[in-house]
Scaffold this motif. Sequence first.
Motif, mmCIF file in Angstrom:
data_model
loop_
_atom_site.group_PDB
_atom_site.id
_atom_site.type_symbol
_atom_site.label_atom_id
_atom_site.label_comp_id
_atom_site.label_asym_id
_atom_site.label_seq_id
_atom_site.Cartn_x
_atom_site.Cartn_y
_atom_site.Cartn_z
ATOM 1 N N VAL A 189 0.265 -0.552 -0.064
ATOM 2 C CA VAL A 189 -0.195 0.091 0.007
ATOM 3 C C VAL A 189 0.917 0.917 0.245
ATOM 4 N N ARG A 190 1.661 1.727 0.814
ATOM 5 C CA ARG A 190 2.276 2.294 0.942
ATOM 6 C C ARG A 190 3.956 2.640 -0.656
ATOM 7 N N ASN A 191 3.963 1.915 -0.777
ATOM 8 C CA ASN A 191 4.754 1.430 -2.297
ATOM 9 C C ASN A 191 3.831 1.749 -3.466
ATOM 10 N N TYR A 192 2.482 1.885 -3.644
ATOM 11 C CA TYR A 192 1.263 2.148 -5.029
ATOM 12 C C TYR A 192 1.525 3.659 -4.354
ATOM 13 N N PHE A 193 1.245 4.178 -3.453
ATOM 14 C CA PHE A 193 0.947 5.582 -3.538
ATOM 15 C C PHE A 193 2.687 6.583 -3.897
ATOM 16 N N ILE A 194 3.567 5.917 -2.912
ATOM 17 C CA ILE A 194 4.813 6.391 -3.850
ATOM 18 C C ILE A 194 5.661 6.424 -4.938
ATOM 19 N N GLU A 195 4.465 5.330 -5.755
ATOM 20 C CA GLU A 195 4.664 4.944 -7.294
ATOM 21 C C GLU A 195 3.834 6.632 -7.605
ATOM 22 N N ASN A 196 2.636 6.304 -6.966
ATOM 23 C CA ASN A 196 1.929 7.337 -7.364
ATOM 24 C C ASN A 196 2.386 8.424 -7.632
ATOM 25 N N THR A 197 3.324 9.288 -6.510
ATOM 26 C CA THR A 197 3.936 10.530 -6.540
ATOM 27 C C THR A 197 5.133 10.761 -7.564
ATOM 28 N N LEU A 198 5.736 9.575 -7.577
ATOM 29 C CA LEU A 198 6.721 9.445 -8.528
ATOM 30 C C LEU A 198 6.510 9.702 -10.003
ATOM 31 N N MET A 199 5.287 9.061 -10.106
ATOM 32 C CA MET A 199 4.880 9.299 -11.485
ATOM 33 C C MET A 199 4.057 10.076 -11.473
ATOM 34 N N TRP A 200 3.630 10.900 -11.040
ATOM 35 C CA TRP A 200 2.972 12.999 -11.675
ATOM 36 C C TRP A 200 4.408 13.703 -11.823
ATOM 37 N N PHE A 201 5.524 13.380 -11.020
ATOM 38 C CA PHE A 201 6.399 13.846 -11.120
ATOM 39 C C PHE A 201 7.551 13.651 -12.385
ATOM 40 N N ARG A 202 7.635 12.703 -12.670
ATOM 41 C CA ARG A 202 8.230 12.122 -13.355
ATOM 42 C C ARG A 202 7.402 12.160 -15.290
ATOM 43 N N ASP A 203 6.335 11.288 -14.928
ATOM 44 C CA ASP A 203 5.632 11.170 -16.201
ATOM 45 C C ASP A 203 4.571 12.293 -16.811
ATOM 46 N N PHE A 204 4.443 13.282 -15.961
ATOM 47 C CA PHE A 204 3.493 14.083 -16.022
ATOM 48 C C PHE A 204 4.511 15.718 -15.979
#
Length: 615
Positions: free
Chosen positions: A243-258
């Motif tokens: 669950v923690r990884n899910y939200f860490i991945e979400n944070t990184l996606m916005w910065f990296r991919d958007f």
Amino acid sequence: MEKIDVDKRKLGVNFNENGQAEIVLWAPKVELVEIYYVNENRSEPLFGGEQGLWTLTSDALKPGDLYFFKLDGKVQFPDPATLSQPDGVHGASQATDIEEFSWTDDKWKNIGLKDYIFYELHVGTFTDEGTFAALEEKLDYLIDLGVTAIEIMPVAQFSGERNWGYDGVFPFSVQSSYGGAKGLQQLVNTCHNKGLAVVLDVVYNHIGPEGNHFENFGHYFTEKYHTPWGNAINFDDAWCDHVRNYFIENTLMWFRDFHIDGLRMDAVHAIKDFSALHILQEIKLHVDELIQKTGRNHYLIAELDLNDTRYINPISKGGFGLDTQWIDEFHHALRVSSGQPQTGYYSDFEGVVSLAKSYEDAYVYDGGYSEHRKKKFGTKATENPGQQFVVFSQNHDQTGNRMLGERTSALVSFEMQKLLAGAVLVSPYLPMLFMGEEYGETNPFQYFVSHTDPELAEAVRKGRKKEFEAFHIEGEAPDPMSEETFMNSKLQWQLIEQEPHKTMLSFYKKLITLRKEQAALHVLNRKDVSVECMAEQEVIILQRQHKIQHTICMMNFSKLPQQVKVPVYSPVWHKLIASSDLKWKGPEDLPRTIAEEISLVLPPESFTLYSNEHE
């Protein structure tokens, strides 16, 4: 469990260099997981691994294809990490390659946090069309206004097409009715090429109600803690690692991919975590790693009502490492100063006395007794620089959570609106505007949803009614489910060419220009701030200084003229702006220059700014 790779998204469906779909799903609660290819009307099993991770590399799924996950051969649900839900929260997920967007913002460099002037907006009500593309058409207006960053309310896919965004149920999926992932990427790209930063509001304290099937897959929630939205997200109970990884991945996606520049993290005080490494710390560590790899800077902004500097102190000093936080207390003190009744949570604030304290100490409650909370509250923020606090005279919450959603323009006079604007923009903190306030928008910003579940819709209606009991408000709240409530909340762009809105807009532009150009206002050194509060006269005198430049701001919140004398000496004081001047449709012009001691009669509800250097 694999270490998170900051370079690439791993959850859900992603495409490798060979064009194959790499599928990863966390579903420890089931014995069999299949992916159902909608286009082919067939299913294919995933391979089960450790700790409930299911994987598959497939040639059958291409970008644009629709799919579901079928659990134990019975029920099928959208992907918890879906990137696109073209048919809404109950429909199939759509495979999406977010890495294929052609970025042209290579020359963009995120501006320093101290230079942020935020403009909070809601995509659905900012324009008639309510899309990212329509928002793009208004960017030149925002640049002309002078703001440096747009802050977009949440865009995670929610039920229907009308919602503030805090009922999002797919944190990785961009609301389809706004324009989806590509629409957001295009908007960010355009913003960067025009010199605007982009902040996105994200919700990591709960998942919305309709279309929320997370519990069918894994242990996303815990009964250990209760929140206003039900069981808390599982950040520290059994099975929490994924669950923690899910939200860490979400944070990184916005910065990296958007290419998002900053995330405003909704109500972080509702994130429950007693782990040795708090989830916010862990997010910050991964963001720092991403920054190291890409060279692009990103900020984490907390919405926080705990007055606890641990959230914004560096990890090296035992803090969570977030870059800055909203301070609602400045808003509350400002609203009571402007005549707002001391009901509900406003009961703790003493108008100009509290406002003066916020100018000086950021937090109004920094260890003192709070009558509203019936306890001592807060800690001192003496060592935290001005750029760690975001202030405002209105925002989506403080407007929309009024029963009728009235904006400031419906509650106070034209003169008081100008005073509130000045009070925010001369603060030694980061200022934020809420869409439309800069021209005195008269439409309300009301609470709206478009749930398709009738029981849920009725529960929301009842909840809204109950919410206002503490404020002793008579009457009925507008129906959140009604399309009319949503339409009533849209901006009226024709107003910017009409008076007095045109003058208000010019006044805001001038204030923003002064903040940028005057070093004493621009440099956020809290140690060079002095505040005098004349409580009986309802006057605050705020002095800010940088090197040889000295500014004096006099704010009269009373409805009567007030005599002030400021015993500071300089050969001559030059007026930078006075809200009472005829130019700003005020009652009288104040002197352009004053020699030595400042002695003035401040008009009622006025904002006056002088400097010892000519503009």
